[in-house]
Write an enzyme that holds these catalytic residues in place. Structure first.
Site, PDB file in Angstrom:
ATOM      1  N   LYS A  59      -4.091  -3.395  13.070  1.00 41.64           N
ATOM      2  CA  LYS A  59      -4.952  -3.966  12.020  1.00 41.64           C
ATOM      3  C   LYS A  59      -4.119  -4.631  10.934  1.00 41.64           C
ATOM      4  CE  LYS A  59      -9.015  -0.956  11.929  1.00 41.64           C
ATOM      5  NZ  LYS A  59      -9.578   0.193  11.187  1.00 41.64           N
TER       6      LYS A  59
ATOM      7  N   TYR B  12       2.694  -2.714  17.772  1.00 39.47           N
ATOM      8  CA  TYR B  12       3.552  -3.530  16.904  1.00 39.47           C
ATOM      9  C   TYR B  12       3.815  -4.894  17.546  1.00 39.47           C
ATOM     10  CZ  TYR B  12       7.669  -4.706  14.010  1.00 39.47           C
ATOM     11  OH  TYR B  12       8.572  -5.314  13.156  1.00 39.47           O
TER      12      TYR B  12
ATOM     13  N   ASN C 170       0.828  -1.210   0.000  1.00 42.05           N
ATOM     14  CA  ASN C 170       0.000   0.000   0.000  1.00 42.05           C
ATOM     15  C   ASN C 170       0.866   1.266   0.000  1.00 42.05           C
ATOM     16  OD1 ASN C 170       0.959   0.196   2.588  1.00 42.05           O
ATOM     17  ND2 ASN C 170      -1.030   0.500   3.559  1.00 42.05           N
TER      18      ASN C 170
ATOM     19  N   ARG D 250      -7.463 -20.927   1.025  1.00 43.83           N
ATOM     20  CA  ARG D 250      -8.297 -21.091  -0.183  1.00 43.83           C
ATOM     21  C   ARG D 250      -7.509 -21.717  -1.325  1.00 43.83           C
ATOM     22  NH1 ARG D 250      -9.578 -18.408  -4.742  1.00 43.83           N
ATOM     23  NH2 ARG D 250      -8.218 -16.648  -4.361  1.00 43.83           N
TER      24      ARG D 250
HETATM   25  N1  LIG Z   1      14.013  -4.645   9.032  1.00 45.82           N
HETATM   26  C1  LIG Z   1      14.063  -5.234  10.212  1.00 45.82           C
HETATM   27  O1  LIG Z   1      15.068  -5.129  10.905  1.00 45.82           O
HETATM   28  C2  LIG Z   1      12.901  -6.059  10.703  1.00 45.82           C
HETATM   29  C3  LIG Z   1      13.009  -6.651  11.970  1.00 45.82           C
HETATM   30  C4  LIG Z   1      11.961  -7.417  12.440  1.00 45.82           C
HETATM   31  C5  LIG Z   1      10.842  -7.624  11.668  1.00 45.82           C
HETATM   32  N2  LIG Z   1      10.762  -7.047  10.446  1.00 45.82           N
HETATM   33  C6  LIG Z   1       9.521  -7.283   9.693  1.00 45.82           C
HETATM   34  O2  LIG Z   1       9.797  -7.467   8.321  1.00 45.82           O
HETATM   35  C7  LIG Z   1       8.767  -6.876   7.530  1.00 45.82           C
HETATM   36  C8  LIG Z   1       9.369  -5.897   6.532  1.00 45.82           C
HETATM   37  O3  LIG Z   1      10.063  -4.885   7.232  1.00 45.82           O
HETATM   38  P1  LIG Z   1      10.941  -3.767   6.500  1.00 45.82           P
HETATM   39  O4  LIG Z   1      12.098  -3.488   7.352  1.00 45.82           O
HETATM   40  O5  LIG Z   1      11.140  -4.141   5.090  1.00 45.82           O
HETATM   41  O6  LIG Z   1       9.970  -2.512   6.652  1.00 45.82           O
HETATM   42  P2  LIG Z   1       9.341  -1.561   5.524  1.00 45.82           P
HETATM   43  O7  LIG Z   1       8.540  -0.548   6.232  1.00 45.82           O
HETATM   44  O8  LIG Z   1      10.405  -1.103   4.598  1.00 45.82           O
HETATM   45  O9  LIG Z   1       8.404  -2.561   4.743  1.00 45.82           O
HETATM   46  C9  LIG Z   1       7.066  -2.806   5.075  1.00 45.82           C
HETATM   47  C10 LIG Z   1       6.244  -2.724   3.825  1.00 45.82           C
HETATM   48  O10 LIG Z   1       4.888  -3.027   4.126  1.00 45.82           O
HETATM   49  C11 LIG Z   1       4.054  -2.086   3.470  1.00 45.82           C
HETATM   50  N3  LIG Z   1       2.788  -1.991   4.206  1.00 45.82           N
HETATM   51  C12 LIG Z   1       2.579  -1.474   5.446  1.00 45.82           C
HETATM   52  N4  LIG Z   1       1.288  -1.592   5.783  1.00 45.82           N
HETATM   53  C13 LIG Z   1       0.673  -2.224   4.745  1.00 45.82           C
HETATM   54  C14 LIG Z   1      -0.663  -2.628   4.497  1.00 45.82           C
HETATM   55  N5  LIG Z   1      -1.646  -2.425   5.397  1.00 45.82           N
HETATM   56  N6  LIG Z   1      -0.935  -3.229   3.315  1.00 45.82           N
HETATM   57  C15 LIG Z   1       0.039  -3.434   2.395  1.00 45.82           C
HETATM   58  N7  LIG Z   1       1.319  -3.066   2.568  1.00 45.82           N
HETATM   59  C16 LIG Z   1       1.627  -2.478   3.744  1.00 45.82           C
HETATM   60  C17 LIG Z   1       4.855  -0.794   3.481  1.00 45.82           C
HETATM   61  O11 LIG Z   1       4.425   0.154   2.528  1.00 45.82           O
HETATM   62  C18 LIG Z   1       6.261  -1.326   3.203  1.00 45.82           C
HETATM   63  O12 LIG Z   1       6.526  -1.407   1.825  1.00 45.82           O
HETATM   64  C19 LIG Z   1       7.791  -6.217   8.500  1.00 45.82           C
HETATM   65  O13 LIG Z   1       6.708  -7.086   8.716  1.00 45.82           O
HETATM   66  C20 LIG Z   1       8.602  -6.077   9.769  1.00 45.82           C
HETATM   67  O14 LIG Z   1       7.791  -6.116  10.906  1.00 45.82           O
HETATM   68  C21 LIG Z   1      11.753  -6.252   9.950  1.00 45.82           C
END
Ligand SMILES: NC(=O)c1ccc[n+]([C@@H]2O[C@H](COP(=O)([O-])OP(=O)(O)OC[C@H]3O[C@@H](n4cnc5c(N)ncnc54)[C@H](O)[C@@H]3O)[C@@H](O)[C@H]2O)c1
Length: 318
Positions: free
Chosen positions: A96, A150, A39, A111
């Site tokens: 959410k 979170y 998104n 599904r």
């Molecule tokens: N980078 C880290 O160190 C780290 C550590 C622990 C967990 N994570 C998990 O890995 C995943 C990716 O993290 P990241 O570092 O790439 O962060 P990021 O914010 O760069 O990527 C998250 C992506 O999800 C998209 N997004 C957010 N809400 C959304 C929604 N409702 N619908 C569709 N898209 C949505 C954002 O636009 C973004 O592109 C996340 O779930 C995060 O919790 C990352």
């Protein structure tokens, strides 16, 4: 419906984000069809611009809090803002995204019979009382604090994954990601590595919260994505949760000094008060990942920092 070719059809939610964009790249290079859903809350088209001409790559604007009807063989569920600045911007939406997003993606996996991986987080351990954290540790999370949207959202998502597995026999994989860094991190998300690099490149003081003796571990993005792919390929029934991260531990002061040295910056260090619920120490126990899939991080911190600094310099300072 089964695919007409041997290519796997892989859905990556949050695919235009930092980790998602690297994952899409690797999945395409391995010969898959990739559907990237995002998104663009924290991700951007820029992160996947170089993939848009690939006929096996498709980018779709969609919010995972709404149901999605597509035909895929595998799902990587990464959609969720990952840094405190972004996930605290609209905390209700963050919960959410984790909870409704998980329900929608699990419903889709059910599904179409797809295998599904959840990008969970070391934040499920909260401010841990056990070091390093093994997967069996249940965590120490403040349910009412500003990080709870979170942490608790991700914890609930894990619960949903395991309930779909037990109740509907879904083929699930849950990974707990520890601090990861690398090119395409969001420049303004307040995460420590990007913060320090940008402050150093601007020649501004490097901000350290508290005395700088709190430690973190840092995993380079390529190592993490290798872990994603290996775990996705483990046999059905191997569900995790499994820790993925780099067990090397550094204090914030050490990190700041490395960044100053590698950027050849004249920045000084400025101390600010610690934010609420900031964990004092976090370090993964990766014994399970080592034993199960012979995975461990290969990129040393200095080398990863150099690649990340080169990215930020080229993208924002050239
Ligand atoms: N980078 C880290 O160190 C780290 C550590 C622990 C967990 N994570 C998990 O890995 C995943 C990716 O993290 P990241 O570092 O790439 O962060 P990021 O914010 O760069 O990527 C998250 C992506 O999800 C998209 N997004 C957010 N809400 C959304 C929604 N409702 N619908 C569709 N898209 C949505 C954002 O636009 C973004 O592109 C996340 O779930 C995060 O919790 C990352």
């Amino acid at each position: 419906m089964p695919a007409l070719t041997n290519r796997k059809r892989v859905l990556v939610t949050g695919g235009a984000g930092f980790l998602g964009s690297h994952l899409c790249e690797r999945l395409l290079a391995a010969g898959n069809d990739v559907l990237c859903v995002d998104n663009f809350f924290t991700g951007s088209r820029d992160n996947v611009l170089h993939l848009l001409d690939n006929p096996h790559f498709e980018l779709m604007r969609h919010d995972v809090t709404f149901p999605l009807y597509v035909e895929v063989d595998e799902i990587y569920n990464l959609a969720c803002p990952a840094s405190p600045i972004h996930y605290q911007h609209d905390p209700v939406q963050t919960t959410k995204t984790s909870v409704h997003g998980a329900i929608n993606m699990l419903g889709l996996a059910k599904r179409v019979g797809a295998r599904i991986m959840q990008a969970s987080t070391s934040e499920v351990y909260g401010d841990p009382a056990v070091h390093p954290q093994p997967e069996e540790y249940w965590g120490n999370v403040n349910t009412t604090g500003p990080r709870a949207c979170y942490d608790e959202g991700k914890r609930c998502a894990e619960t949903l994954f395991f309930d779909y597995h037990r109740q509907h026999k879904l083929d699930i994989k849950v990974i707990r990601i520890f601090n990861t860094y690398g090119p395409r991190m969001h420049p303004n998300d307040g995460r420590v590595v990007s913060n320090f690099i940008i402050q150093a490149l601007k020649g501004e003081p490097i901000t350290i919260y508290g005395d700088g003796q709190q430690t973190r571990s840092f995993c380079y993005v390529d190592d993490l994505i290798e872990g994603f792919l290996r775990f996705m390929d483990t046999p059905a029934g191997v569900t995790g949760p499994i820790n993925l991260g780099n067990p090397g531990e550094f204090t914030m002061l050490e990190l700041a000094e490395k960044v100053i040295r590698l950027t050849r910056s004249a920045s000084t260090i400025a101390h600010k008060p610690l934010p609420q619920d900031d964990p004092k120490q976090r370090r993964p126990d990766i014994a399970k990942a080592r034993a199960l899939m012979e995975w461990e991080p290969a990129v040393p911190l200095d080398e990863g920092l150099e690649r990340t600094i080169a990215y930020f310099r080229g993208r924002f300072f050239s």
